[in-house]
Scaffold this active site. Structure first.
Site: not given
Length: 293
Positions: A29-30, A92, A177, A211, A213
Site C-alpha cells: 500500500d502507499s 491500495c 494518516e 479506500c 483507510h
C-alpha cells in the site's frame, strides 16, 4: 549497442534478481490503509508468511498521475519480488486502479509469467449484485480512484444493470494518516461528502468504501449514512477472494511459505511507521526501513 540488445539486457537482469524459491505473500500500500486488508487476510489465513510494504515516504498516491502511480507501484512490486514474494496483493485502491492492469499485462510476462499481482477492486465489485437490492450502488474513494473510473468500469462490465454514483473524498485519507479520524473535523468532512453522495441518488442501498483507510472512519461513516444502507469495507472480501484464489490455484499455494511469520517494510522512518501501524492493528509492530526506486 543495438536497442534490442539493451532491452534484452534489462529484461534478463530483472528476471535474474527474483528468487524461484517459495516465499511470503506480499501486501503493498502507499501508506497505512493496506494494513486493514492485511489484518483481515492474516486473521483468515494465519498459517502463511507475509511481507507488508508501505511506501509511506511518498504517500498519498491519490492525487498523483497515472504515470507516477504506475512507476511507484511497479518499483514496490519489484522490491517484494526481490524479497521472495511469488504473489503480491495491491492493498491500495489507487494502485489497483492506476497500475494493476499495466503490471499484469506489460511487466509480468517480461519478469516472470508464473508470478501474480492482484488488486482490491474486482473482489469488491463481484459482491455488488448479491448485496444490492435496489441495484443502486455508491462509492467513496480518493480523487485518483474515483477519477480513474475503475469501479464504474468493472461494475458496468460485470453488472450493467447496476447504477453507480461515486464521490471523491480528498480529506479522508489525510485525516486517518494524521490520526485525526476521531476528531470533530473528521465529522465535518465525512458528513459533507456523504450528504452530497446521497443527494445525487437517494436509492443507494450499498456503499463501497473504496479506500483501505476508510475502516478507521467506519463509526463516523455509519453515523452519517442513511438507515438500511450496507457498508462494505474491503478487508474481508479481499481476504475471502484470496483464500478462494489459492484453493483454485494449488500451484501458487505450493509456492507460498507457511510458518506464520510477518515482516513490515516502510520507506518512512521506522518509529513513525511502527507507531501508526500499531494503531491500525492494535498490537505492537516493528518495521524495517527500505529504499525503493
Amino acid at each position: 549497442m543495438p536497442l534490442r540488445y539493451v532491452l534484452f539486457f534489462f529484461r534478463r537482469t530483472g528476471m535474474e534478481g527474483f528468487s524461484e524459491k517459495a516465499g511470503a505473500i506480499g501486501i503493498f500500500d502507499s501508506g497505512y490503509g493496506g494494513l486493514t486488508v492485511f489484518d483481515k487476510i492474516r486473521r483468515l489465513m494465519p498459517q502463511y508468511d507475509y511481507i507488508y510494504l508501505g511506501d509511506n515516504a511518498r504517500a498519498p498516491y491519490g492525487p498523483r498521475s497515472f504515470e507516477v502511480v504506475y512507476r511507484f507501484t511497479r518499483q514496490a512490486v519489484v522490491r517484494l519480488f526481490e524479497e521472495g514474494c511469488q504473489l503480491v496483493i495491491l492493498a491500495c485502491n489507487t494502485a489497483s486502479a492506476k497500475a494493476l492492469r499495466s503490471i499484469q499485462q506489460r511487466d509480468l510476462p517480461e519478469w516472470d509469467a508464473t508470478r501474480r499481482v492482484l488488486g482490491v477492486i474486482r473482489p469488491t465489485v463481484e459482491l455488488m449484485d448479491q448485496l444490492s437490492r435496489t441495484k443502486h450502488v455508491g462509492i467513496v474513494g480518493t480523487v485518483g480512484t474515483v477519477s480513474s473510473g475503475s469501479y464504474q468500469l468493472e461494475l458496468a462490465k460485470m453488472f450493467p444493470h447496476i447504477q453507480v454514483t461515486a464521490e471523491a473524498c480528498p480529506m479522508w485519507v489525510p485525516l486517518v494518516e494524521n490520526n485525526e479520524f476521531a476528531s470533530p473535523g473528521a465529522d465535518y468532512f465525512v458528513k459533507r461528502h456523504l450528504e452530497h453522495l446521497f443527494a445525487q441518488d437517494d436509492k443507494i442501498d450499498t456503499l463501497i468504501l473504496g479506500c483501505t483507510h476508510y475502516p478507521l472512519l467506519l463509526d463516523k461513516i455509519r453515523r452519517y449514512t442513511p438507515d438500511g444502507v450496507t457498508l462494505l469495507p474491503q478487508g474481508e472480501c479481499v481476504a475471502r477472494s484470496l483464500q478462494d484464489y489459492l484453493h483454485r490455484h494449488p500451484e501458487m499455494d505450493a509456492k507460498l511459505t507457511k510458518e506464520g511469520h510477518c515482516r513490515f517494510l516502510t520507506t518512512e522512518a521506522t518509529d513513525k511507521f511502527s507507531e501508526a501501524a500499531t494503531l491500525f492493528l492494535s498490537y505492537p509492530v516493528s518495521a524495517e526501513q527500505v529504499i525503493i526506486d
